[in-house]
Design an enzyme around this catalytic site. Structure first.
Site, PDB file in Angstrom:
ATOM      1  N   GLU A   1      88.785  87.206  39.083  1.00 42.95           N
ATOM      2  CA  GLU A   1      88.711  88.114  40.241  1.00 42.95           C
ATOM      3  C   GLU A   1      87.609  89.156  40.052  1.00 42.95           C
ATOM      4  O   GLU A   1      87.522  89.834  39.031  1.00 42.95           O
ATOM      5  CB  GLU A   1      90.052  88.798  40.542  1.00 42.95           C
ATOM      6  CG  GLU A   1      90.056  89.567  41.868  1.00 42.95           C
ATOM      7  CD  GLU A   1      89.590  88.736  43.069  1.00 42.95           C
ATOM      8  OE1 GLU A   1      88.348  88.561  43.213  1.00 42.95           O
ATOM      9  OE2 GLU A   1      90.438  88.248  43.837  1.00 42.95           O
TER      10      GLU A   1
ATOM     11  N   GLY B   1      89.932  83.820  45.496  1.00 44.14           N
ATOM     12  CA  GLY B   1      91.237  84.477  45.634  1.00 44.14           C
ATOM     13  C   GLY B   1      91.426  85.180  46.959  1.00 44.14           C
ATOM     14  O   GLY B   1      92.553  85.382  47.413  1.00 44.14           O
ATOM     15  N   ASP B   2      90.306  85.561  47.577  1.00 48.84           N
ATOM     16  CA  ASP B   2      90.351  86.260  48.864  1.00 48.84           C
ATOM     17  C   ASP B   2      90.047  85.310  50.022  1.00 48.84           C
ATOM     18  O   ASP B   2      89.662  85.730  51.093  1.00 48.84           O
ATOM     19  CB  ASP B   2      89.362  87.428  48.854  1.00 48.84           C
ATOM     20  CG  ASP B   2      87.943  86.981  48.512  1.00 48.84           C
ATOM     21  OD1 ASP B   2      87.705  85.750  48.389  1.00 48.84           O
ATOM     22  OD2 ASP B   2      87.065  87.853  48.363  1.00 48.84           O
TER      23      ASP B   2
ATOM     24  N   HIS C   1      71.903  67.753  59.785  1.00 48.41           N
ATOM     25  CA  HIS C   1      72.686  68.614  60.672  1.00 48.41           C
ATOM     26  C   HIS C   1      72.457  70.059  60.280  1.00 48.41           C
ATOM     27  O   HIS C   1      72.157  70.378  59.117  1.00 48.41           O
ATOM     28  CB  HIS C   1      74.166  68.251  60.675  1.00 48.41           C
ATOM     29  CG  HIS C   1      74.846  68.368  59.348  1.00 48.41           C
ATOM     30  ND1 HIS C   1      75.367  69.545  58.881  1.00 48.41           N
ATOM     31  CD2 HIS C   1      75.099  67.450  58.380  1.00 48.41           C
ATOM     32  CE1 HIS C   1      75.918  69.344  57.697  1.00 48.41           C
ATOM     33  NE2 HIS C   1      75.762  68.082  57.357  1.00 48.41           N
TER      34      HIS C   1
ATOM     35  N   HIS D   1      77.444  61.352  69.802  1.00 52.36           N
ATOM     36  CA  HIS D   1      76.773  61.863  71.007  1.00 52.36           C
ATOM     37  C   HIS D   1      77.816  62.557  71.860  1.00 52.36           C
ATOM     38  O   HIS D   1      78.958  62.087  72.000  1.00 52.36           O
ATOM     39  CB  HIS D   1      76.069  60.748  71.779  1.00 52.36           C
ATOM     40  CG  HIS D   1      76.968  59.674  72.304  1.00 52.36           C
ATOM     41  ND1 HIS D   1      77.429  59.647  73.604  1.00 52.36           N
ATOM     42  CD2 HIS D   1      77.504  58.583  71.697  1.00 52.36           C
ATOM     43  CE1 HIS D   1      78.201  58.575  73.774  1.00 52.36           C
ATOM     44  NE2 HIS D   1      78.264  57.917  72.633  1.00 52.36           N
TER      45      HIS D   1
ATOM     46  N   ASP E   1      82.430  57.597  70.784  1.00 50.49           N
ATOM     47  CA  ASP E   1      81.207  58.394  70.640  1.00 50.49           C
ATOM     48  C   ASP E   1      80.613  58.329  69.231  1.00 50.49           C
ATOM     49  O   ASP E   1      79.416  58.579  69.049  1.00 50.49           O
ATOM     50  CB  ASP E   1      81.469  59.874  70.989  1.00 50.49           C
ATOM     51  CG  ASP E   1      81.760  60.104  72.461  1.00 50.49           C
ATOM     52  OD1 ASP E   1      81.623  59.157  73.262  1.00 50.49           O
ATOM     53  OD2 ASP E   1      82.137  61.243  72.807  1.00 50.49           O
TER      54      ASP E   1
HETATM   55  O1  AHR Z   1      77.393  61.968  74.836  1.00 58.03           O
HETATM   56  C1  AHR Z   1      77.845  61.531  76.092  1.00 58.03           C
HETATM   57  C2  AHR Z   1      79.293  61.908  76.401  1.00 58.03           C
HETATM   58  O2  AHR Z   1      79.439  63.313  76.412  1.00 58.03           O
HETATM   59  C3  AHR Z   1      80.330  61.517  75.415  1.00 58.03           C
HETATM   60  O3  AHR Z   1      80.699  60.172  75.480  1.00 58.03           O
HETATM   61  C4  AHR Z   1      81.476  62.380  75.770  1.00 58.03           C
HETATM   62  O4  AHR Z   1      82.272  62.695  74.658  1.00 58.03           O
HETATM   63  C5  AHR Z   1      80.825  63.631  76.293  1.00 58.03           C
HETATM   64  O5  AHR Z   1      81.344  63.924  77.553  1.00 58.03           O
HETATM   65  O1  AHR Z   2      85.923  86.545  41.308  1.00 59.60           O
HETATM   66  C1  AHR Z   2      85.082  85.935  42.236  1.00 59.60           C
HETATM   67  C2  AHR Z   2      85.588  86.111  43.637  1.00 59.60           C
HETATM   68  O2  AHR Z   2      85.497  87.448  44.009  1.00 59.60           O
HETATM   69  C3  AHR Z   2      87.017  85.799  43.891  1.00 59.60           C
HETATM   70  O3  AHR Z   2      87.315  84.437  43.947  1.00 59.60           O
HETATM   71  C4  AHR Z   2      87.212  86.422  45.219  1.00 59.60           C
HETATM   72  O4  AHR Z   2      88.548  86.795  45.444  1.00 59.60           O
HETATM   73  C5  AHR Z   2      86.289  87.641  45.182  1.00 59.60           C
HETATM   74  O5  AHR Z   2      85.460  87.626  46.288  1.00 59.60           O
END
Ligand code: AHR
Ligand code: AHR
Length: 490
Positions: A204, A278-279, A400, A455, A480
């Site tokens: 921590e 932990g947080d 992405h 898509h 899709d």
């Molecule tokens: O990407 C075309 C269409 O857009 C998908 O099939 C649908 O999920 C969304 O309406």
């Molecule tokens: O100790 C590292 C991190 O510090 C802990 O996981 C988190 O609770 C705090 O941000």
């Protein structure tokens, strides 16, 4: 004997034992984990094939056929009911709409154990599990031990990919309120030798690689595919140990006195976390296969025997892909299969957005044909999967970003390589989109395996089935994310 039988013999019994891959007691034949599928929201428990054995991955594959599956519960095998579930919001909120963390895909981390298929818990940023009402886990300065088997190649520098003892409030309540295994290359607190990743202890407000708060060069960078990580602590004494989970023995990376500044004595609270700080800091990533927490400070000899059991279990890699072959170096096209859109192909436009374009054929302009042609490359972030390079823009790949697909030039970063890595699998959709048997692929994001190339309104995303974004909508999800693989146009 399994790991927890060994800890019992050593006088330091398991008080929590978690694994999606195998039983950790030789007699255990109860549920290992629960999965929930996207098609109808039903859940099922996955048990070992036999007492003490490997998880029944085939039961998961059957239950999850033609849909998505998430790991909803990782059961405690110790009998104490210390199960791990979706972590709630704490100091930080998770990405789900109610501030909970994401659940892990059930299929992101396939392995074999003794030649039998099993699935680990592949945790993307935002994913976390916990139990804030655990029983029998060390509190205060009481002694405990823990180990975990992790994927040594799946990590990042964010806080904090942890497994172990943390606050019952999911909030940072001060130094010494945690004692957990950390794995990754975060350098905000401590570090070891080289550039990481390292096994450290999250105590921590500090990741410790040794007694001092900063760098301790006795803690080595880890390069094993499967890593055993162990941390243990008792009054003014703690240790970090580690090794290759597929061969050899454990080494001691630190053993000695507690750090100063609120860590001696410790103020452990006895909750359990996996994949988060932990947080509820939830920016980290990593893969968990198995792990336990003990009551009492295990001897090195006990841990060495546990390591021998892990090695004997024979963790090994297996294919990350399935479905139609996408040979490296070939040029392909990807045609949508949703009934709206079966004449549309995945293409990039001049603003580097990924879209589906209607009616591309041999008589289309050469610009359009090139924009809809993808060269399959070995996965930039994991060579077991693939990356898609633009035919007309060498060095630019589909990646992405904020879960939208974009065409972007390699920037040399690990983040880029991972965001540009996709794992093809047999199409999730019901039909073949007119492409013929075996022609349909679904393309999973390597680093967010709950997400598939989709898509939505004719724009490309990596989408999860029923997640929080508009483009995650469950309606027509399977179709899709299912694409007919064809030859490239260019
Ligand atoms: O990407 C075309 C269409 O857009 C998908 O099939 C649908 O999920 C969304 O309406
Ligand atoms: O100790 C590292 C991190 O510090 C802990 O996981 C988190 O609770 C705090 O941000």
């Amino acid at each position: 004997a399994g790991p927890c039988d060994i800890y019992s013999s050593g006088g330091t019994p398991c008080v929590a034992a978690h694994s999606t891959t195998r039983a950790l007691y030789s007699a255990y034949n109860g549920a290992l984990y629960q999965v929930k599928r996207g098609s109808d929201g039903k859940t099922t428990d996955i048990a070992p094939l036999s007492a003490g054995g490997v998880a029944n991955a085939a039961a998961q594959d059957d239950f999850c056929a033609n849909t998505t599956c998430l790991i909803t519960i990782i059961y405690d095998q110790s009998g104490r009911g210390n199960h791990l579930r979706q972590a709630p919001p704490g100091g930080f909120k998770g990405p789900e709409s109610n501030g909970y963390d994401n659940l892990a895909s059930a299929t992101g981390a396939p392995v074999t154990i003794g030649g039998q298929k099993a699935y680990g818990v592949f945790m993307s940023p935002g994913t976390g599990y916990s139990n804030n009402a655990a029983s029998g886990i060390a509190t205060g300065d009481a002694a405990e031990g823990m180990y975990a088997v992790l994927d040594g190649t799946h990590y990042n520098g964010a806080c904090c990919f942890d497994y172990g003892n943390a606050e019952v409030s999911s909030r940072d309540t001060g130094n010494g309120h945690m004692e957990a295994i950390y794995f990754g290359d975060c350098t905000a607190w401590g570090s070891g030798s080289g550039s990481g990743p390292w096994i450290m202890a999250d105590l921590e407000n500090g990741l410790f690689s040794g007694r001092g708060a900063r760098q301790n060069t006795g803690d080595p960078s880890i390069s094993y595919r499967f890593v055993t990580a162990a941390v243990k602590g008792k009054t003014n004494q703690w240790a970090i140990r580690g090794g290759n989970a597929a061969s050899g023995s454990l080494s001691t990376y630190y053993s000695g006195a507690r750090p100063s500044g609120g860590y001696n004595p410790m103020s452990k609270e006895g909750a359990i976390i996996l994949g988060i700080g932990g947080d509820n800091s939830n920016g980290a990533q990593g893969t968990f296969y198995e792990g336990v927490m003990t009551s009492g400070y295990p001897s090195d000899a006990t841990e060495n025997a546990v390591q021998a059991d892990i090695v004997a279990a024979q963790y090994a890699v297996t294919s990350l892909t399935s479905g139609p072959a996408l040979p490296i170096g070939t040029s392909i096209s990807l045609r949508a299969t949703t009934s709206c859109c079966t004449t549309r192909y995945l293409a990039h436009n001049s603003s580097n957005t990924l879209v589906t374009v209607d009616g591309i054929s041999s008589s289309s302009s050469s610009t359009l044909k090139q924009q809809a042609t993808w060269v399959v490359r070995a996965g930039l972030g994991n060579s077991g999967c693939v990356s898609f390079e633009a035919w007309d823009a060498p060095g630019r790949y589909i990646r992405h970003y904020n879960f939208a697909l974009v065409l972007a030039a390699t920037d040399g970063s690990k983040q880029f390589r991972e965001d540009a890595t996709f794992c093809p699998q047999a199409g999730l959709g019901g039909g073949d989109g007119g492409g013929g048997p075996g022609s349909v692929v679904s393309i999973r994001s390597w680093n967010f395996p709950t997400r598939y190339l989709r898509h939505y309104d004719n724009v490309g995303y990596v989408a999860s089935n029923g997640g929080v974004h508009t483009f995650d909508a469950a309606g027509s999800f399977n179709d899709d994310v299912s694409w007919v693989v064809g030859a490239g146009f260019a």
